[in-house]
Scaffold this motif. Structure first.
Motif, mmCIF file in Angstrom:
data_model
loop_
_atom_site.group_PDB
_atom_site.id
_atom_site.type_symbol
_atom_site.label_atom_id
_atom_site.label_comp_id
_atom_site.label_asym_id
_atom_site.label_seq_id
_atom_site.Cartn_x
_atom_site.Cartn_y
_atom_site.Cartn_z
ATOM 1 N N LEU A 35 0.814 -1.209 0.000
ATOM 2 C CA LEU A 35 0.000 0.000 0.000
ATOM 3 C C LEU A 35 0.853 1.267 0.000
ATOM 4 C CD1 LEU A 35 -2.732 1.506 0.360
ATOM 5 C CD2 LEU A 35 -2.488 1.111 2.828
ATOM 6 N N ILE A 63 0.922 6.771 0.046
ATOM 7 C CA ILE A 63 0.271 5.680 -0.688
ATOM 8 C C ILE A 63 0.819 5.641 -2.110
ATOM 9 C CG2 ILE A 63 -1.938 4.869 -1.608
ATOM 10 C CD1 ILE A 63 -3.287 5.972 0.869
ATOM 11 N N ILE A 114 -7.935 2.617 -4.482
ATOM 12 C CA ILE A 114 -7.823 1.864 -3.236
ATOM 13 C C ILE A 114 -8.902 2.261 -2.234
ATOM 14 C CG2 ILE A 114 -6.138 3.523 -2.280
ATOM 15 C CD1 ILE A 114 -6.058 -0.273 -1.671
ATOM 16 N N TYR A 115 -9.381 3.513 -2.315
ATOM 17 C CA TYR A 115 -10.361 3.995 -1.335
ATOM 18 C C TYR A 115 -11.735 3.330 -1.480
ATOM 19 C CZ TYR A 115 -6.922 7.498 -0.082
ATOM 20 O OH TYR A 115 -5.780 8.119 0.364
ATOM 21 N N PRO A 144 -11.485 -4.507 1.642
ATOM 22 C CA PRO A 144 -10.406 -5.033 2.475
ATOM 23 C C PRO A 144 -10.724 -6.453 2.946
ATOM 24 C CG PRO A 144 -11.756 -3.541 3.755
ATOM 25 C CD PRO A 144 -12.357 -3.576 2.384
ATOM 26 N N ILE A 182 -3.348 2.080 10.612
ATOM 27 C CA ILE A 182 -3.235 0.648 10.301
ATOM 28 C C ILE A 182 -2.414 -0.067 11.377
ATOM 29 C CG2 ILE A 182 -2.261 -1.030 8.667
ATOM 30 C CD1 ILE A 182 -3.060 0.924 6.422
ATOM 31 N N LEU A 225 -6.803 4.516 5.725
ATOM 32 C CA LEU A 225 -5.606 4.223 4.934
ATOM 33 C C LEU A 225 -4.451 5.159 5.292
ATOM 34 C CD1 LEU A 225 -7.224 3.468 1.465
ATOM 35 C CD2 LEU A 225 -6.538 1.863 3.237
ATOM 36 N N SER A 227 -1.083 -4.782 2.955
ATOM 37 C CA SER A 227 -0.428 -4.084 4.044
ATOM 38 C C SER A 227 -0.085 -5.082 5.131
ATOM 39 C CB SER A 227 -1.339 -3.004 4.611
ATOM 40 O OG SER A 227 -0.724 -2.377 5.721
ATOM 41 N N TRP A 275 -6.329 -5.598 -0.074
ATOM 42 C CA TRP A 275 -7.447 -4.851 -0.667
ATOM 43 C C TRP A 275 -7.694 -5.360 -2.090
ATOM 44 C CZ3 TRP A 275 -4.078 -2.575 2.749
ATOM 45 C CH2 TRP A 275 -4.640 -1.854 3.827
#
Length: 263
Positions: free
Chosen positions: A14, A40, A49-50, A54, A236, A231, A263, A253
């Motif tokens: 990530l 990122i 990615i948003y 996950p 995290i 993120l 991650s 993800w």
């Protein structure tokens, strides 16, 4: 069974990484560390990615189901790696920290032989009909798990080729419960899965015993994380260290374009 993207190459991280010129705590004689930054990666941004899903990264060994001998077969991960001489040259190149050069491989001479049944992973790059190594100098690939294989005895314990079924962990009809079920191999064709159990990776899930080993397959992306962290690196890390849902091997993800980020 809901299908997610297959793992056919090393999953990118990530966060952007940086090289720090001090000895590695993980790799002996490596004079540098590779550390995650708080930025990122462009790849993750491009893959949106948003809005990705996950999922739990399962701690086992990667497998693949595809056709062999005219029927669905389980395949074990086998990366084609450099021979000792080529690996030494490649490590010297990495340790030099020279970003301006690109290491040039001799595909015919630099790599260890693999079985004739070996196939390269789908997502790796090719040049002149030959698979190319990734940034780690490996060619990800697969070999079929033959019945009664000694080398892959734990792999073969989860499949029955006569019945064309595999032992798979999946969600139960009752929320919050899981079940181990025989699943037709045809239903998981072209999927990648994680083999877990008594004799895999130190058995982090505490399955079975030495006298009664238990092994099973988990489809990649099977377990969605309901309350993921933001993120951001600190969020995290706090999630992994401070919450029950964070007691997992990692997060993968699954992006809408099929890209996977970890991650």
């Amino acid at each position: 069974m809901r299908r997610r993207s297959a793992v056919q190459r090393k999953v990118p991280c990530l966060f952007v990484t940086e090289v720090k010129e001090e000895p590695s705590a993980k790799r002996e004689r490596q004079p540098f560390k590779v550390l995650a930054t708080e930025t990122i990666t462009a790849k993750a941004i491009e893959a949106d990615i948003y809005s990705a899903i996950p999922t739990e990264k399962v701690d086992g060994t990667c497998c693949y189901v595809t056709t062999y001998k005219g029927q669905p077969y389980l395949w074990a991960r086998l990366d084609r790696k450099p021979n000792k001489q080529a690996e030494k040259k490649f490590k010297q190149f990495l340790y030099s920290l020279e970003d301006c050069k690109e290491f040039v491989w001799n595909i015919e001479e630099d790599f260890k032989p693999v079985p004739d049944t070996w196939i390269p992973a789908k997502d790796i790059e090719f040049s002149n009909g030959s698979p190319l190594p990734d940034e780690n100098g490996h060619m990800p690939g697969w070999v079929p798990v033959e019945k009664n294989s000694k080398q892959h005895c734990w792999h073969s314990s989860v499949v029955n080729y006569e019945a064309e079924i595999a032992l798979v962990l999946k969600h139960h009809a009752d929320p919050g419960l899981l079940e181990i079920s025989p699943v037709p191999l045809s239903e998981i064709l072209e999927q990648t899965l994680e083999l877990i159990g008594t004799n895999i990776n130190g058995n982090p899930y505490g399955l079975g015993s030495k006298k009664q080993p238990v092994h099973l397959l988990v489809p990649h992306g099977a377990f969605e994380i309901k309350n993921p962290p933001a993120l951001k690196q600190n969020d995290i890390l706090s999630w992994f260290e401070g919450c029950n849902e964070g007691k997992v091997e990692g997060i993968v993800w699954h992006c809408n374009d099929g890209c996977l980020i970890k991650s």
